[in-house]
Design an enzyme around this catalytic site. Structure first.
Site, PDB file in Angstrom:
ATOM      1  N   CYS A 133       0.846  -1.196   0.000  1.00 36.60           N
ATOM      2  CA  CYS A 133       0.000   0.000   0.000  1.00 36.60           C
ATOM      3  C   CYS A 133       0.882   1.247   0.000  1.00 36.60           C
ATOM      4  CB  CYS A 133      -0.954  -0.051   1.180  1.00 36.60           C
ATOM      5  SG  CYS A 133      -2.256   1.184   1.188  1.00 36.60           S
ATOM      6  N   HIS A 134       0.852   2.037   1.075  1.00 42.36           N
ATOM      7  CA  HIS A 134       1.698   3.221   1.211  1.00 42.36           C
ATOM      8  C   HIS A 134       3.046   2.883   1.855  1.00 42.36           C
ATOM      9  CE1 HIS A 134      -2.281   5.073   0.705  1.00 42.36           C
ATOM     10  NE2 HIS A 134      -1.636   6.163   0.322  1.00 42.36           N
ATOM     11  N   GLY A 135       3.283   1.610   2.175  1.00 41.66           N
ATOM     12  CA  GLY A 135       4.524   1.174   2.813  1.00 41.66           C
ATOM     13  C   GLY A 135       5.785   1.561   2.061  1.00 41.66           C
TER      14      GLY A 135
END
Length: 194
Positions: free
Chosen positions: A112-114
């Protein structure tokens, strides 16, 4: 290739606002493969999951970030979500934690936004990564190579876009984590200009 994670120790770096499915499903798959899993967090003892703007499950944070030593782990998982990424990437101890895994060649998985954490720690430079479409430009601007695929593996870094990619993501993290240390995770490939 063996996909057993027996005797492997995996840190999950998470804070309030993480996407519960990204943490729960990956953690379950890692445990089923035999890994010992610890949630490491800059928060106190409990972290609150968020499904977009709705509260999800809470989890015990086994290790406070200030007490966690990257050398005590074999791999790192970074689940994200909509609410937590800016907090963690603006927390120097969290960025240093991720950077230490990269410098040691320990595999890192982010969903995801990792990948924002990979960029902030300098680990994503020159690497092929996937993520939420909203941060593909950030990956490219940080000298990464952003793509829109379900799961991408680049020399010990595993990345996926969203909770719908979790089955492919967990299969690849188990595979990469079973391999162990990789050389050159922290350094961009030859010919990459920043």
């Amino acid at each position: 290739m063996s996909t057993s994670l027996h005797e492997k120790r995996v840190a999950i770096l998470a804070a309030d606002g993480f996407e519960p499915s990204e943490l729960e499903k990956a953690m379950q798959a890692l445990k089923e493969a035999g890994a010992t899993v610890s949630i490491v967090s800059p928060n106190a003892k409990m972290i609150q999951g968020m499904r977009t703007a709705d509260q999800g499950d809470q989890f015990d944070a086994a290790s406070p970030l200030h007490d966690a030593n990257p050398e005590d782990f074999d791999a790192l998982l970074i689940p994200k979500g909509l609410m937590t990424p800016d907090h963690q990437r603006s927390t120097p101890a969290a960025v240093d934690f991720v950077r230490a895994f990269g410098k040691a060649g320990q595999p890192i998985a982010a969903i995801c936004h990792g990948p924002w954490m990979l960029i902030e720690a300098g680990v994503g430079r020159g690497r092929r990564l996937t993520s939420r479409p909203a941060i593909q430009g950030d990956i490219t601007n940080a000298a990464g190579r952003g793509v829109g695929e379900e799961v991408v593996v680049d020399n010990g870094l595993v990345a996926s876009r969203k909770p719908g990619d979790i089955p492919a993501f967990t299969a690849k993290i188990i595979e990469e984590f079973s391999v162990g240390r990789h050389t050159g995770i922290a350094a961009p490939p030859k010919g990459t200009t920043i």
